[in-house]
Design an enzyme around this catalytic site. Sequence first.
Site, PDB file in Angstrom:
ATOM      1  N   SER A  53       4.070   2.368   8.469  1.00 13.32           N
ATOM      2  CA  SER A  53       4.039   1.350   7.270  1.00 13.32           C
ATOM      3  C   SER A  53       5.067   0.752   6.754  1.00 13.32           C
ATOM      4  CB  SER A  53       3.056   1.690   6.096  1.00 13.32           C
ATOM      5  OG  SER A  53       1.656   1.289   6.902  1.00 13.32           O
ATOM      6  N   ASP A 110      -0.048  -7.363   1.046  1.00 13.61           N
ATOM      7  CA  ASP A 110       0.353  -6.109   1.067  1.00 13.61           C
ATOM      8  C   ASP A 110       1.767  -6.064   1.350  1.00 13.61           C
ATOM      9  OD1 ASP A 110       0.250  -3.604   1.587  1.00 13.61           O
ATOM     10  OD2 ASP A 110      -0.821  -3.380   3.538  1.00 13.61           O
ATOM     11  N   HIS A 167       0.764  -1.221  -0.179  1.00 12.59           N
ATOM     12  CA  HIS A 167      -0.154   0.059   0.347  1.00 12.59           C
ATOM     13  C   HIS A 167       0.665   1.272  -0.150  1.00 12.59           C
ATOM     14  CE1 HIS A 167       0.249  -0.098   4.828  1.00 12.59           C
ATOM     15  NE2 HIS A 167       0.343   0.851   4.400  1.00 12.59           N
TER      16      HIS A 167
END
Lengths: 521, 500
Positions: free
Chosen positions: B190, B111, B80
């Site tokens: 992230s 992901d 992402h």
Amino acid sequence: MRIKNLELRIMNEEFRIKRSVPIISFLHSKFSILTCVFASLLLTGTSARAGDEQTREAMKGSIVYLEISSYGYDQIRPWKNTDIQQKSGVGCATGAYQVITPAWNLTDAKLIKAKVLGQNEYIPAKIKTIDYEIDLALLELEPNAMKKPLKPIKFEDKFQRGAKLNYYWLNANAEMTTGQGYMDRAEMARSTVSYAYLLNLIVTNTSQETSTGQVYCDGSTPVGISCWSKSSTETGLIPAAIINNFLARAKDGNYPGVPAAGFAAEVLLDPAMRTYLKMPATMKNGVQVTSVYTIGTGNESLKAGDVILAIDGKELDAYGKFLYPAYDRILFHHLITSHKIGDDIVFDIWRDGGKQQLHVQARNFDVGEMLVPYYEYGSQPEYAVTGGFVFQKLTRSYLANWGKDWDGKVAPHLLYYLRDMAFKPTAQRREIVILSYCLPAQINLGYTDLSQLVVSKFNGMPISRISDIVKAQKLNPGAKYDVVEFELDNPTVVIPRQQLPQADATLATSYGIRKLVNINP
Amino acid sequence: MRKKIKPQITLKIFVFLCGLSVLGGECNAAGLGGMEKSVVMIRSAGQEFDFVTPWKPKAMAQGTGSGFIIEDNKILTNAHNVSNNKYIELQKEGVAKRYPAKVAFIGHDCDLALLAVEDKSFFDDTKSLELAELPGVNTAVETYGFPMGGRRISVTKGIVSRIQVDTYSHTGADSHLVIQTDAAINPGNSGGPVIQDGKVVGVAFQGLRQADNIGYMIPTTVIKHFLADINDGKYDGFGSLGVMLYPGLHNPGYKDYLNVPADQQGIIVIETIMHSSVETILKPGDVLTQIDQYAIDNDGRVEIYGLKLDMSEVVETKQIGRTVELAYYRDGKPMKTTATVALNRPVLEFARQYDIEPEYVCFAGLVFVPVTRNYLETWGPEWVKDMPFYLRYLFRNSMQLNTDRARKEYVVLSEIMPDEINAYAEEFKSQVVTSINGATIEGLEDVWKVFEKPPEGFYTIMFMGMDRPLILDAKEAHTLQSKILTKYDIPQQTRLEGQQ
């Protein structure tokens, strides 16, 4: 005040004729304006005011105040009543001890009391005839409880666009109250609950919201009773024609209802579609049948794709409206609903590239005949609880429990039956029976999360209606289990019969269910 | 009515979406245990697609995330962070130079993405990190990355709170193992590593919006699957058995009815998925009792990695095309079979897709697109409730409703570019196409096949749940086609798979 929204998007959208500005001939509109001016001149005169006062006095002996205690059923726990609700309404005398009022006032009524002017004591009333589709009920007041009989009112068809109307009603203190509005137009409308389109007269600029049976008069002539309102800008009236038909047919206590369309039709504007149907370029009229039901008027004769050119010789325009001299253009449904059940109705249609004429019988259907009934009033919903599994009949009232925007929230496989199949019951399938949810208990361990499943078979028997569940329970007497199968991909429910009587007794006690099964005979 | 929205999910993806001005300062490497040599900042500019009128690109968005260097000088990060990207730039802690990077492999379902940097000088003075096994619950971990609140590398500490299978919010549909931690994971974290004893135990990737200190990382079991998958030069994704299961054996009556011995645990087959390897082998009512060497309990769980996890975890250890051995009961008899792990995707794709230019056909101003989750999400934050009925019905039940084995996808009339030829078509907008001129529409290509050459007379387009067709004069439609494309500045009339 309840509001019946004319444009209410009923789920199945089985009728999608778009409301449009009617095409009025120039001459006709000119005439209307002239009549308006003339009428208002009359009404502003002193004689008109005196007349209003006279009408008000006359109404005093004809109008009653109604107080209704309604006690419905919880749709999700159908063995249980909802809280008591007190509603009020207006009744209008059509006989010495008879009044009419909108049916909606009386949903799930347990006790109806009337008040008249000049009498302190309540008068008990009971429903003689009720029709939720035309939104009218006939009540009988207890003669022995009344000091004097009521003065019946005679409703008359009178429609003058722009005419000032007075309305009359009795408030909770039995005071005669009045207000005004202006007659604006006639429209075919469907109430919040109903499936049938019926003629309504629309009054604008009303002094208050009036939707519970207030009696509207043009001068001294009663023209209708109120049945819905949108704030104080608009009110819908049940017109004299419908009231008088209802009274005539309800007289002998064997009320047959009004005919309803057994099909859905939509506007037919697209020239490409008309060419595709091989309609001549000069033929601009007609509305297209888009869905044919299995119940109602015309369901056996019409086919999807047919174009209805005329009904009883009245030409329908592309919006499905016909010219009704007094009201201008109104939807074709009026040509069906104004018939008596069993009458012959002539449909001129366009099919397979040519004109055809069909003779169809005016038919009605009871809401209970629908595959998914829109409503069930005055009776306890049917259900069966066995082993903690709650089986119910799918109705729109059941789905409406999901609250605001319920159509977007309920399981789509349930909505499908309401939206696309509600008017299409078959001999094999008269109702949609669902496993609503499961009341957790030892006997249904592992199944407690199941809910909103459509039952296909019970002990191998295809389920066509809720009463089949009780029949199916008696099948396979030697089997250890009751076996329930569902539509789509779902587990099979297995209920051990040996444990069932004890489990049901315990469930009934612990969940407070006095009656585990309610199936109408 | 429609607007493009951020995904409506409780799990918040932690890509940091706004830039801050650069701050100066001395090196703060002390106390980082050398992690500053492994953890990098990723800045990505991306552009989403328009799924209603797919020839138009959406607005550009920039984000900041983290990544780290693993063996063979590859940079591992979250998918992402770099989805739908147009440009990626890397920055090392304390080094001014920016390095452009490219996505080498990307796995949206897990992901994860692997980035490559062309400038070899990037790897001067860097250190690659090693992957560890699953950490124990209640053991300490540290997260490293470039979260909001500053420009320098940041470290937070916490413990492993629990390990379970959960949804990966990037696609909104795929579930894999996750590790929950209370080490603060914030926007920008992230893609950064979660470290225990100097080795990577996970990639920080999402958190729970409503909760305090509930952050999630992708465990190394998933990372290793991803890395093994791309060994052959392409990413295939995670597979499944293709069977729908129900934990019904808790009920002794159901167990007895299915003839399963009283002391046997297992999970009940409700249905097999079309085209799956077990489609004709397993039947509703079969009870799976063992997968490979793992016994299945009544909740459908197995003991694996010393934990009780969903039996899908056994399938997750396999690449697509590999097999598992299944033991099951049918009519009281123990049986065995072999199942092949495959994608088994539903005909209406549940997963949000990225990096794929959406397909369309625009004919006579009518825009046709495949029904995908991306398209359905254009109905806004409450898309599930707000989208039209048949789209919702198919979204929920396409696996049961579709009986057409040749169906590739469902096709919807997504938009009408107004023109006289389609002036009466409004009622068909957002409806699902079933056939055109009698030809069943099993995919977008079928739509184009019918429109490519003009037939005699009319096009008759049928839609789901509607008895009335949409009628187009075929000759007129072909005559007007280029004029409409020009009027609305539509560069090409179709964008179809494999078509250039």
